[in-house]
Design a protein around this motif. Structure first.
Motif, PDB file in Angstrom:
ATOM      1  N   GLY A 136     119.023 -20.228 -40.116  1.00  0.00           N
ATOM      2  CA  GLY A 136     118.933 -18.807 -39.780  1.00  0.00           C
ATOM      3  C   GLY A 136     117.937 -17.959 -40.532  1.00  0.00           C
ATOM      4  O   GLY A 136     117.779 -16.779 -40.203  1.00  0.00           O
ATOM      5  N   ASN A 137     117.251 -18.498 -41.541  1.00  0.00           N
ATOM      6  CA  ASN A 137     116.247 -17.681 -42.233  1.00  0.00           C
ATOM      7  C   ASN A 137     115.093 -17.370 -41.276  1.00  0.00           C
ATOM      8  O   ASN A 137     114.630 -18.241 -40.542  1.00  0.00           O
ATOM      9  N   GLN A 138     114.627 -16.127 -41.302  1.00  0.00           N
ATOM     10  CA  GLN A 138     113.681 -15.640 -40.292  1.00  0.00           C
ATOM     11  C   GLN A 138     112.321 -15.312 -40.902  1.00  0.00           C
ATOM     12  O   GLN A 138     112.217 -14.428 -41.757  1.00  0.00           O
ATOM     13  N   ILE A 139     111.273 -16.025 -40.467  1.00  0.00           N
ATOM     14  CA  ILE A 139     109.902 -15.684 -40.867  1.00  0.00           C
ATOM     15  C   ILE A 139     109.420 -14.518 -40.013  1.00  0.00           C
ATOM     16  O   ILE A 139     109.487 -14.562 -38.792  1.00  0.00           O
ATOM     17  N   ILE A 140     108.926 -13.477 -40.674  1.00  0.00           N
ATOM     18  CA  ILE A 140     108.425 -12.305 -39.956  1.00  0.00           C
ATOM     19  C   ILE A 140     106.909 -12.207 -40.047  1.00  0.00           C
ATOM     20  O   ILE A 140     106.241 -11.927 -39.063  1.00  0.00           O
ATOM     21  N   GLY A 141     106.338 -12.448 -41.230  1.00  0.00           N
ATOM     22  CA  GLY A 141     104.899 -12.261 -41.404  1.00  0.00           C
ATOM     23  C   GLY A 141     104.206 -13.478 -41.985  1.00  0.00           C
ATOM     24  O   GLY A 141     104.810 -14.250 -42.737  1.00  0.00           O
ATOM     25  N   ASN A 142     102.934 -13.644 -41.650  1.00  0.00           N
ATOM     26  CA  ASN A 142     102.083 -14.678 -42.238  1.00  0.00           C
ATOM     27  C   ASN A 142     100.936 -13.962 -42.938  1.00  0.00           C
ATOM     28  O   ASN A 142     100.125 -13.286 -42.302  1.00  0.00           O
ATOM     29  N   ASN A 143     100.864 -14.095 -44.256  1.00  0.00           N
ATOM     30  CA  ASN A 143      99.913 -13.344 -45.074  1.00  0.00           C
ATOM     31  C   ASN A 143      98.782 -14.260 -45.554  1.00  0.00           C
ATOM     32  O   ASN A 143      99.038 -15.298 -46.183  1.00  0.00           O
ATOM     33  N   TYR A 144      97.562 -13.863 -45.288  1.00  0.00           N
ATOM     34  CA  TYR A 144      96.403 -14.644 -45.733  1.00  0.00           C
ATOM     35  C   TYR A 144      96.260 -14.528 -47.244  1.00  0.00           C
ATOM     36  O   TYR A 144      96.313 -13.432 -47.795  1.00  0.00           O
ATOM     37  N   TYR A 145      96.053 -15.691 -47.914  1.00  0.00           N
ATOM     38  CA  TYR A 145      95.966 -15.673 -49.372  1.00  0.00           C
ATOM     39  C   TYR A 145      94.603 -16.135 -49.892  1.00  0.00           C
ATOM     40  O   TYR A 145      94.405 -16.261 -51.089  1.00  0.00           O
ATOM     41  N   GLY A 146      93.675 -16.388 -48.997  1.00  0.00           N
ATOM     42  CA  GLY A 146      92.315 -16.660 -49.446  1.00  0.00           C
ATOM     43  C   GLY A 146      91.883 -18.110 -49.342  1.00  0.00           C
ATOM     44  O   GLY A 146      92.697 -19.018 -49.252  1.00  0.00           O
ATOM     45  N   GLN A 147      90.566 -18.295 -49.360  1.00  0.00           N
ATOM     46  CA  GLN A 147      89.966 -19.627 -49.301  1.00  0.00           C
ATOM     47  C   GLN A 147      89.668 -20.150 -50.705  1.00  0.00           C
ATOM     48  O   GLN A 147      89.319 -19.393 -51.601  1.00  0.00           O
ATOM     49  N   ARG A 148      89.787 -21.464 -50.847  1.00  0.00           N
ATOM     50  CA  ARG A 148      89.428 -22.114 -52.104  1.00  0.00           C
ATOM     51  C   ARG A 148      87.989 -22.608 -52.003  1.00  0.00           C
ATOM     52  O   ARG A 148      87.599 -23.219 -51.010  1.00  0.00           O
ATOM     53  N   HIS A 149      87.224 -22.339 -53.058  1.00  0.00           N
ATOM     54  CA  HIS A 149      85.811 -22.716 -53.095  1.00  0.00           C
ATOM     55  C   HIS A 149      85.518 -23.545 -54.350  1.00  0.00           C
ATOM     56  O   HIS A 149      86.307 -23.578 -55.299  1.00  0.00           O
ATOM     57  N   LEU A 150      84.358 -24.157 -54.358  1.00  0.00           N
ATOM     58  CA  LEU A 150      83.946 -25.064 -55.421  1.00  0.00           C
ATOM     59  C   LEU A 150      83.051 -24.355 -56.430  1.00  0.00           C
ATOM     60  O   LEU A 150      82.151 -23.604 -56.038  1.00  0.00           O
ATOM     61  N   THR A 151      83.267 -24.574 -57.739  1.00  0.00           N
ATOM     62  CA  THR A 151      82.312 -24.148 -58.763  1.00  0.00           C
ATOM     63  C   THR A 151      81.791 -25.388 -59.479  1.00  0.00           C
ATOM     64  O   THR A 151      82.513 -26.374 -59.635  1.00  0.00           O
ATOM     65  N   SER A 152      80.527 -25.318 -59.921  1.00  0.00           N
ATOM     66  CA  SER A 152      79.910 -26.480 -60.566  1.00  0.00           C
ATOM     67  C   SER A 152      78.687 -26.018 -61.358  1.00  0.00           C
ATOM     68  O   SER A 152      78.291 -24.849 -61.303  1.00  0.00           O
ATOM     69  N   ASN A 153      78.090 -26.969 -62.091  1.00  0.00           N
ATOM     70  CA  ASN A 153      76.875 -26.658 -62.837  1.00  0.00           C
ATOM     71  C   ASN A 153      75.634 -27.253 -62.187  1.00  0.00           C
ATOM     72  O   ASN A 153      74.571 -27.319 -62.800  1.00  0.00           O
ATOM     73  N   LYS A 154      75.777 -27.703 -60.946  1.00  0.00           N
ATOM     74  CA  LYS A 154      74.621 -28.119 -60.167  1.00  0.00           C
ATOM     75  C   LYS A 154      74.820 -27.596 -58.751  1.00  0.00           C
ATOM     76  O   LYS A 154      75.961 -27.410 -58.304  1.00  0.00           O
ATOM     77  N   PRO A 155      73.728 -27.318 -58.042  1.00  0.00           N
ATOM     78  CA  PRO A 155      73.877 -26.795 -56.678  1.00  0.00           C
ATOM     79  C   PRO A 155      74.478 -27.855 -55.752  1.00  0.00           C
ATOM     80  O   PRO A 155      74.034 -29.003 -55.735  1.00  0.00           O
ATOM     81  N   ILE A 156      75.491 -27.448 -54.992  1.00  0.00           N
ATOM     82  CA  ILE A 156      76.134 -28.349 -54.032  1.00  0.00           C
ATOM     83  C   ILE A 156      76.171 -27.657 -52.674  1.00  0.00           C
ATOM     84  O   ILE A 156      76.814 -26.612 -52.525  1.00  0.00           O
ATOM     85  N   THR A 157      75.468 -28.237 -51.733  1.00  0.00           N
ATOM     86  CA  THR A 157      75.470 -27.678 -50.373  1.00  0.00           C
ATOM     87  C   THR A 157      75.805 -28.724 -49.315  1.00  0.00           C
ATOM     88  O   THR A 157      75.983 -28.380 -48.152  1.00  0.00           O
ATOM     89  N   THR A 158      75.903 -30.003 -49.725  1.00  0.00           N
ATOM     90  CA  THR A 158      76.248 -31.069 -48.785  1.00  0.00           C
ATOM     91  C   THR A 158      77.301 -31.984 -49.401  1.00  0.00           C
ATOM     92  O   THR A 158      77.407 -32.070 -50.636  1.00  0.00           O
ATOM     93  N   PRO A 159      78.077 -32.676 -48.591  1.00  0.00           N
ATOM     94  CA  PRO A 159      79.065 -33.615 -49.123  1.00  0.00           C
ATOM     95  C   PRO A 159      78.442 -34.696 -50.010  1.00  0.00           C
ATOM     96  O   PRO A 159      79.046 -35.104 -51.013  1.00  0.00           O
ATOM     97  N   ALA A 160      77.231 -35.147 -49.684  1.00  0.00           N
ATOM     98  CA  ALA A 160      76.582 -36.209 -50.466  1.00  0.00           C
ATOM     99  C   ALA A 160      76.384 -35.799 -51.923  1.00  0.00           C
ATOM    100  O   ALA A 160      76.446 -36.649 -52.832  1.00  0.00           O
ATOM    101  N   GLN A 161      76.202 -34.505 -52.165  1.00  0.00           N
ATOM    102  CA  GLN A 161      75.986 -34.025 -53.535  1.00  0.00           C
ATOM    103  C   GLN A 161      77.273 -34.011 -54.359  1.00  0.00           C
ATOM    104  O   GLN A 161      77.233 -33.756 -55.567  1.00  0.00           O
ATOM    105  N   MET A 162      78.409 -34.297 -53.724  1.00  0.00           N
ATOM    106  CA  MET A 162      79.681 -34.358 -54.447  1.00  0.00           C
ATOM    107  C   MET A 162      80.058 -35.787 -54.844  1.00  0.00           C
ATOM    108  O   MET A 162      81.085 -35.996 -55.487  1.00  0.00           O
ATOM    109  N   GLN A 163      79.226 -36.747 -54.513  1.00  0.00           N
ATOM    110  CA  GLN A 163      79.502 -38.142 -54.833  1.00  0.00           C
ATOM    111  C   GLN A 163      79.688 -38.312 -56.347  1.00  0.00           C
ATOM    112  O   GLN A 163      78.837 -37.911 -57.145  1.00  0.00           O
ATOM    113  N   ASN A 164      80.852 -38.872 -56.731  1.00  0.00           N
ATOM    114  CA  ASN A 164      81.200 -39.160 -58.139  1.00  0.00           C
ATOM    115  C   ASN A 164      81.379 -37.917 -59.009  1.00  0.00           C
ATOM    116  O   ASN A 164      81.475 -38.024 -60.238  1.00  0.00           O
TER     117      ASN A 164
END
Length: 323
Positions: A136-164
């Motif tokens: 019986g618990n009722q959900i009324i609202g769905n609240n957006y909490y934000g996107q998760r992003h990557l931080t690093s010390n080298k530029p990353i713009t493609t999946p290949a740059q995340m290897q290892n």
């Protein structure tokens, strides 16, 4: 928006001596800070509900885990000792697994996809399933909490740059899915130790929403932010069975209307803050990189196969098809 200024943790629309003779006092618990949109809009909703019911309902809002951590809040809601809570979809998914679908990396194409899901018949079906699973618990609202992003010390713009890449993640399997999909090495480290781990090179990178990256000053020890947007958080507004079943049809309409408006307010404020922070980081000297999210998403979606059926294959497929 208009927010009622009140004491540090509780909100009320009056005092006991002047309240409506049949006033019902309700408690709303959550784990978020008083500065966050979730709390500010909870105060707004409490004030609006009091006004629109002519003072028959008085809601106190308790932030920052005053009423317990998230697991305890969910338990208190089920027991009826709390009337309203905010809870993450992963917690709701412990009782009703399909609710965890929105926790999968790149399950949503973008913010607009998330919005359309929230307004869809599919989400309404999931709400009904959750209600049945929780008696019986009722959900009324769905609240957006934000996107998760990557931080690093080298530029990353493609999946290949995340290897290892040694990428710090929270110690939960859902957070390891993205790095594993793109060839990075997920490294679970306690949240309180992340800054030092980045500073000392124990890990190369970390991922979090932009407000968290700012609050924890990760930009001081990371030169780049890549807008991967690999996870989109959702926080549910949930009413207890005891409260929902006690409301008249008219009062149900008032609660539902106000709480949905509040969720829309939370979502809009959170989205605006995310976009505004991009400029703020640039001014601090941090390079913010736009990436082709489709490349990362294409690499990640096959990882969903291992958990898709556990969470509900039909719901998964329908969510993907929402345009």
């Amino acid at each position: 928006m208009s927010v009622l200024l009140i004491s540090a943790y509780a909100m009320g629309s009056g005092n006991a001596s002047t309240e409506h003779p049949e006033v019902k006092r309700l408690s709303w618990g959550h784990v978020y800070e008083t500065s966050e949109p979730l709390h500010k809009w909870a105060l707004w909703a409490a004030e609006q509900i009091s006004k629109q019911t002519d003072g028959r309902y008085h809601i106190d809002v308790f932030p920052t885990s005053i009423m317990g951590k998230e697991a305890e809040l969910n338990q208190s809601l089920t027991l009826g000792t709390l009337d309203i809570i905010y809870t993450g979809t992963s917690f709701a998914g412990q009782t009703y697994p399909p609710m965890s679908l929105s926790e999968l990396p790149y399950i949503f194409r973008d913010y607009q996809h998330w919005q359309r899901f929230t307004e869809s018949p599919l989400f309404n079906e999931m709400i009904a399933g959750y209600k049945q699973a929780t008696h019986g618990n009722q959900i009324i609202g769905n609240n957006y909490y934000g996107q998760r992003h990557l931080t690093s010390n080298k530029p990353i713009t493609t999946p290949a740059q995340m290897q290892n890449l040694k990428l710090r993640v929270p110690n939960a399997s859902i957070y390891k899915m993205f790095p594993l999909a793109v060839g990075a090495n997920p490294s679970p480290i306690a949240f309180s130790e992340v800054y030092l781990a980045l500073q000392q090179g124990v890990v190369d990178a970390q991922e979090n929403p932009l407000p968290t990256i700012k609050a924890k000053k990760f930009y001081e020890v990371q030169a780049y932010i890549s807008l991967t947007g690999h996870l989109q958080g959702s926080i549910l507004t949930v009413l207890s069975h005891r409260l929902w079943s006690s409301l008249s049809e008219q009062d149900k309409q008032i609660f539902a209307s106000v709480l949905k408006q509040a969720a829309q307010g939370v979502s809009a404020d959170t989205r605006h803050a995310e976009l505004a922070l991009i400029d703020w980081f640039e001014k601090q000297g941090t390079k913010v990189l736009t990436v082709d999210r489709a490349l990362f998403r294409e690499k990640t979606l096959p990882q969903h196969a291992t958990i898709k059926h556990q969470l509900g294959a039909e719901f998964y497929d329908r969510l993907q098809k929402i345009q």
